[in-house]
Design a protein around this motif. Sequence first.
Motif, short mmCIF file in Angstrom:
data_model
loop_
_atom_site.label_atom_id
_atom_site.label_comp_id
_atom_site.label_asym_id
_atom_site.label_seq_id
_atom_site.Cartn_x
_atom_site.Cartn_y
_atom_site.Cartn_z
N ILE A 1 0.84 -1.21 0.00
CA ILE A 1 0.00 0.00 0.00
C ILE A 1 0.86 1.25 0.00
CG2 ILE A 1 -1.68 1.31 1.35
CD1 ILE A 1 -2.75 -1.43 2.35
N ARG B 1 -7.47 4.38 -5.04
CA ARG B 1 -7.60 3.15 -4.25
C ARG B 1 -9.03 3.11 -3.72
NH1 ARG B 1 -4.55 -0.11 -1.62
NH2 ARG B 1 -5.54 0.48 0.36
N HIS C 1 -11.42 -4.49 -2.14
CA HIS C 1 -10.37 -3.50 -2.40
C HIS C 1 -10.05 -3.51 -3.89
CE1 HIS C 1 -9.40 -2.73 1.89
NE2 HIS C 1 -9.92 -3.94 2.01
N ILE D 1 -8.58 -0.88 -7.52
CA ILE D 1 -7.86 0.27 -8.06
C ILE D 1 -8.59 0.73 -9.32
CG2 ILE D 1 -5.72 1.09 -9.13
CD1 ILE D 1 -4.27 -1.16 -7.53
N GLU E 1 -2.70 -5.17 -8.06
CA GLU E 1 -1.55 -4.36 -8.47
C GLU E 1 -0.85 -4.93 -9.71
OE1 GLU E 1 -2.52 -3.48 -4.29
OE2 GLU E 1 -2.10 -5.39 -5.32
#
Length: 402
Positions: A115, A131, A142, A144, A168
């Motif tokens: 993070i 985020r 969670h 992006i 990610e």
Amino acid sequence: MDAMRKGQRWVLDAFLAVGGLDVLHPDAGAIFEQIGYDSTDLKRVFGPVKAGSMLPSAWSGAAKEIEHRAQHWEERGFTRTARRLYERATLLYARTHYSILGDDPRRGRYLEKVIESFKKVIAFSDHPIERVVLPFEGHHLHGILETPPNAKKLPCVIMLPGMDMFKEDWHKLMEQRILPRGWAAFALDGPGQGESLTKGLKMSLDNYDRAITAVIDWLSAHPAIDPERIVIMGSSMGSWWATRAAAVEPRIRAIAANMSNLGDKFVLLNQAQPSFMANLMYMTGITDTEEIQALSKAMTLDDIAPKVSIPYLIITGENDELTTLDSSIGVYGKLRGPKELWIYQYEFHPIGPQSDEWLTASLDWLEHALEDCFAPKHELRTFITKQGEYLEGSGEPPWWHP
């Protein structure tokens, strides 16, 4: 994990000592590089590794070095150099985080480093990155979201990682191949994945379906997103979750199932590396081996695929080590909408050597789907040889027909 599967780990360790990354997935290094990993980082990690237990230390050692380099250039004001290095550090810390299975405090520590590094990427980026944290069934999802500057009502690709991936992993692909199209992109850690898993959200047979609906609800209210033009790129196990969601979520316009894993999960749990069973048990919170096998038997698409009528693309390797070509063709046959099947000759699960091609081609295919280029009964099967021949027809390997 049962004693037999645990007992097989020495075999994997022995081959890791000799073959490195290719032992886990043949030619995986090629797709790692396509999505943003630096080849020198991969060589540094796998060069000294003699057993799977060494991987967290190797990933973290590389991560710390790259983070230190990023901090140096940040202090000098070289923000573009720092951003690229923080991107590398994010992936390396995320691999460390992924490599620690179970509710282990070390896993949480490395999540914080993921993070922290990615927040630096956001700070130095030339485009908006958010985020996203969404309440979901007593826990949180969670994700992006990345958009071009000043984005309004754009098509959006939801990126679904596989079992051994995380949100990610998709940053560079979103930045380099999706945003230049004038699209937005959202990468998800769903139930049992990445940050969502570490913070307590386990996977069940069907809660990923509801998670995608929650994501589409959120995206549909976002000013940058056109709720009428949302598609999914599901990779590996992400293809399975995407298919289930498409059967119950009418707002999905099209799906690209890359490195697809659409058949039953017998091969995954009983013939592939033992780490896959350990991973699925942690993802679900199931500790009994008979119970995890029972879940795997329920993880089929036989009754789901016939309910999918949107444009659907399957991309797979002829020799995928996590599933069978017969099962992929079987699911393809049950789909009811416009569809295509691309089979890459001699390729394994990552379809690594051709990953530059199929990553971009699958996005082009989704764009055609959004533009209604496919007739309702569109159907095309293509077998792609190592020599670059595109054989249209049954899609079956030529050697099947003497």
